[in-house]
Scaffold this motif. Structure first.
Motif, PDB file in Angstrom:
ATOM      1  N   ARG A  82       0.804  -1.217   0.000  1.00 40.07           N
ATOM      2  CA  ARG A  82       0.000   0.000   0.000  1.00 40.07           C
ATOM      3  C   ARG A  82       0.842   1.275   0.000  1.00 40.07           C
ATOM      4  N   TYR A  83       1.982   1.271   0.695  1.00 37.05           N
ATOM      5  CA  TYR A  83       2.712   2.527   0.932  1.00 37.05           C
ATOM      6  C   TYR A  83       4.153   2.556   0.422  1.00 37.05           C
ATOM      7  N   LYS A  84       4.638   1.499  -0.203  1.00 38.67           N
ATOM      8  CA  LYS A  84       6.054   1.459  -0.611  1.00 38.67           C
ATOM      9  C   LYS A  84       6.417   2.564  -1.600  1.00 38.67           C
ATOM     10  N   ASP A  85       5.481   2.997  -2.403  1.00 37.92           N
ATOM     11  CA  ASP A  85       5.755   4.066  -3.369  1.00 37.92           C
ATOM     12  C   ASP A  85       5.535   5.453  -2.780  1.00 37.92           C
ATOM     13  N   ARG A  86       5.280   5.514  -1.480  1.00 36.15           N
ATOM     14  CA  ARG A  86       5.011   6.783  -0.798  1.00 36.15           C
ATOM     15  C   ARG A  86       6.073   7.126   0.234  1.00 36.15           C
ATOM     16  N   GLY A  87       7.250   6.503   0.128  1.00 35.18           N
ATOM     17  CA  GLY A  87       8.316   6.806   1.082  1.00 35.18           C
ATOM     18  C   GLY A  87       8.225   6.002   2.363  1.00 35.18           C
ATOM     19  N   PHE A  88       7.662   4.797   2.279  1.00 35.64           N
ATOM     20  CA  PHE A  88       7.520   3.916   3.439  1.00 35.64           C
ATOM     21  C   PHE A  88       8.345   2.667   3.216  1.00 35.64           C
ATOM     22  N   ARG A  89       9.152   2.302   4.218  1.00 33.50           N
ATOM     23  CA  ARG A  89       9.976   1.093   4.134  1.00 33.50           C
ATOM     24  C   ARG A  89       9.815   0.267   5.385  1.00 33.50           C
ATOM     25  N   ILE A  90       9.806  -1.029   5.196  1.00 34.81           N
ATOM     26  CA  ILE A  90       9.786  -1.960   6.320  1.00 34.81           C
ATOM     27  C   ILE A  90      11.135  -2.663   6.357  1.00 34.81           C
ATOM     28  N   LEU A  91      11.729  -2.667   7.539  1.00 33.22           N
ATOM     29  CA  LEU A  91      12.952  -3.429   7.788  1.00 33.22           C
ATOM     30  C   LEU A  91      12.613  -4.439   8.874  1.00 33.22           C
ATOM     31  N   ALA A  92      12.532  -5.701   8.502  1.00 35.78           N
ATOM     32  CA  ALA A  92      12.211  -6.758   9.455  1.00 35.78           C
ATOM     33  C   ALA A  92      13.522  -7.405   9.893  1.00 35.78           C
ATOM     34  N   VAL A  93      13.891  -7.186  11.135  1.00 35.46           N
ATOM     35  CA  VAL A  93      15.178  -7.630  11.668  1.00 35.46           C
ATOM     36  C   VAL A  93      15.009  -9.003  12.313  1.00 35.46           C
ATOM     37  N   ASN A  94      15.611 -10.006  11.696  1.00 34.44           N
ATOM     38  CA  ASN A  94      15.535 -11.370  12.199  1.00 34.44           C
ATOM     39  C   ASN A  94      16.654 -11.623  13.197  1.00 34.44           C
ATOM     40  N   VAL A  95      16.304 -12.243  14.334  1.00 38.51           N
ATOM     41  CA  VAL A  95      17.295 -12.495  15.375  1.00 38.51           C
ATOM     42  C   VAL A  95      17.515 -13.992  15.628  1.00 38.51           C
ATOM     43  N   ASP A  96      17.113 -14.841  14.689  1.00 37.64           N
ATOM     44  CA  ASP A  96      17.390 -16.273  14.821  1.00 37.64           C
ATOM     45  C   ASP A  96      18.899 -16.502  14.805  1.00 37.64           C
ATOM     46  N   GLU A  97      19.333 -17.546  15.517  1.00 33.56           N
ATOM     47  CA  GLU A  97      20.761 -17.865  15.549  1.00 33.56           C
ATOM     48  C   GLU A  97      21.252 -18.399  14.213  1.00 33.56           C
ATOM     49  N   THR A  98      20.370 -19.067  13.465  1.00 26.95           N
ATOM     50  CA  THR A  98      20.789 -19.625  12.183  1.00 26.95           C
ATOM     51  C   THR A  98      19.920 -19.093  11.049  1.00 26.95           C
ATOM     52  N   LEU A  99      20.544 -18.884   9.931  1.00 27.29           N
ATOM     53  CA  LEU A  99      19.844 -18.434   8.737  1.00 27.29           C
ATOM     54  C   LEU A  99      18.807 -19.467   8.297  1.00 27.29           C
ATOM     55  N   ALA A 100      19.098 -20.754   8.498  1.00 29.39           N
ATOM     56  CA  ALA A 100      18.176 -21.823   8.090  1.00 29.39           C
ATOM     57  C   ALA A 100      16.828 -21.699   8.797  1.00 29.39           C
ATOM     58  N   ASP A 101      16.822 -21.349  10.080  1.00 27.83           N
ATOM     59  CA  ASP A 101      15.561 -21.178  10.808  1.00 27.83           C
ATOM     60  C   ASP A 101      14.749 -20.031  10.218  1.00 27.83           C
ATOM     61  N   ALA A 102      15.419 -18.928   9.947  1.00 31.87           N
ATOM     62  CA  ALA A 102      14.732 -17.782   9.350  1.00 31.87           C
ATOM     63  C   ALA A 102      14.205 -18.140   7.968  1.00 31.87           C
ATOM     64  N   GLN A 103      15.004 -18.840   7.184  1.00 33.50           N
ATOM     65  CA  GLN A 103      14.606 -19.190   5.823  1.00 33.50           C
ATOM     66  C   GLN A 103      13.405 -20.126   5.807  1.00 33.50           C
ATOM     67  N   LYS A 104      13.345 -21.077   6.753  1.00 32.39           N
ATOM     68  CA  LYS A 104      12.185 -21.972   6.851  1.00 32.39           C
ATOM     69  C   LYS A 104      10.908 -21.175   7.094  1.00 32.39           C
ATOM     70  N   PHE A 105      10.999 -20.205   7.988  1.00 33.11           N
ATOM     71  CA  PHE A 105       9.864 -19.325   8.273  1.00 33.11           C
ATOM     72  C   PHE A 105       9.444 -18.584   7.004  1.00 33.11           C
ATOM     73  N   LEU A 106      10.424 -18.009   6.306  1.00 38.11           N
ATOM     74  CA  LEU A 106      10.141 -17.216   5.101  1.00 38.11           C
ATOM     75  C   LEU A 106       9.652 -18.076   3.943  1.00 38.11           C
ATOM     76  N   ASP A 107      10.020 -19.346   3.919  1.00 40.49           N
ATOM     77  CA  ASP A 107       9.490 -20.253   2.898  1.00 40.49           C
ATOM     78  C   ASP A 107       7.986 -20.457   3.095  1.00 40.49           C
ATOM     79  N   ARG A 108       7.558 -20.500   4.354  1.00 37.08           N
ATOM     80  CA  ARG A 108       6.132 -20.671   4.665  1.00 37.08           C
ATOM     81  C   ARG A 108       5.362 -19.361   4.596  1.00 37.08           C
ATOM     82  N   ILE A 109       6.006 -18.288   5.050  1.00 41.53           N
ATOM     83  CA  ILE A 109       5.349 -16.978   5.120  1.00 41.53           C
ATOM     84  C   ILE A 109       6.285 -15.965   4.462  1.00 41.53           C
ATOM     85  N   PRO A 110       6.175 -15.798   3.147  1.00 38.84           N
ATOM     86  CA  PRO A 110       7.094 -14.907   2.427  1.00 38.84           C
ATOM     87  C   PRO A 110       6.947 -13.441   2.841  1.00 38.84           C
TER      88      PRO A 110
END
Length: 173
Positions: A82-110
């Motif tokens: 809705r707002y990306k072309d209006r000067g709005f940015r989302i930075l989602a900071v992942n704090v998982d210890e391993t990239l694989a855990d974060a990637q599994k989450f993102l595979d299910r919920i892009p």
């Protein structure tokens, strides 16, 4: 009980009350956002957060094991669309210890927005993160103007209203 112990207890109770009130109201006195740098997914370049001044930022701390994060990602995708072309940015900071855990989450919920990986969990203490997810709304001047601990479906309208206010104040809407 010793006076110093009593003061520590009082200080702890006051801090807990502040956290509870903050999580209920989402109110925060404007304060400068801590600066950090991250790798931009599109360009592959390192970007300092301070370089994004002028945009309205939604910085969301999340982890793969966080149940409410599963609900917040579709909402953030909607906001981004809705707002990306209006000067709005989302930075989602992942704090998982391993990239694989974060990637599994993102595979299910892009995510259609920027993911920042902080596997050493260095940023949560800098921001004062108290729970997952925690989101910070940063105005175009680089000031944190809203903080939200946790995610509830019923809070979406209020959060979006604050984003619209920030974009309007920035002259982006």
């Amino acid at each position: 009980m010793r006076r110093s112990t009593m003061r520590r207890i009082q200080h702890t109770i006051a801090g807990l009350i502040a956290v509870v009130l903050l999580s209920i109201t989402g109110q925060v006195q404007a304060q400068p956002v801590p600066n950090f740098s991250f790798i931009d997914q599109e360009s592959g370049q390192r970007v300092a957060l301070s370089e994004l001044r002028g945009d309205v930022l939604y910085i969301d701390f999340w982890a793969s094991w966080c149940g409410p994060c599963r609900q917040s990602f579709p909402f953030m995708n909607e906001l981004h669309a809705r707002y990306k072309d209006r000067g709005f940015r989302i930075l989602a900071v992942n704090v998982d210890e391993t990239l694989a855990d974060a990637q599994k989450f993102l595979d299910r919920i892009p995510a259609d927005f920027q993911i920042v990986y902080d596997h050493a969990a260095a940023l949560p203490p800098v921001f004062g993160v108290e729970g997952m997810p925690t989101a910070y709304l940063v105005d175009h001047r680089g000031q944190i103007i809203y903080t939200k601990i946790g995610f509830r479906l019923g809070d979406r309208e209020g959060t979006e209203a604050r984003i619209v206010e920030a974009l309007t104040a920035a002259g982006k809407l």
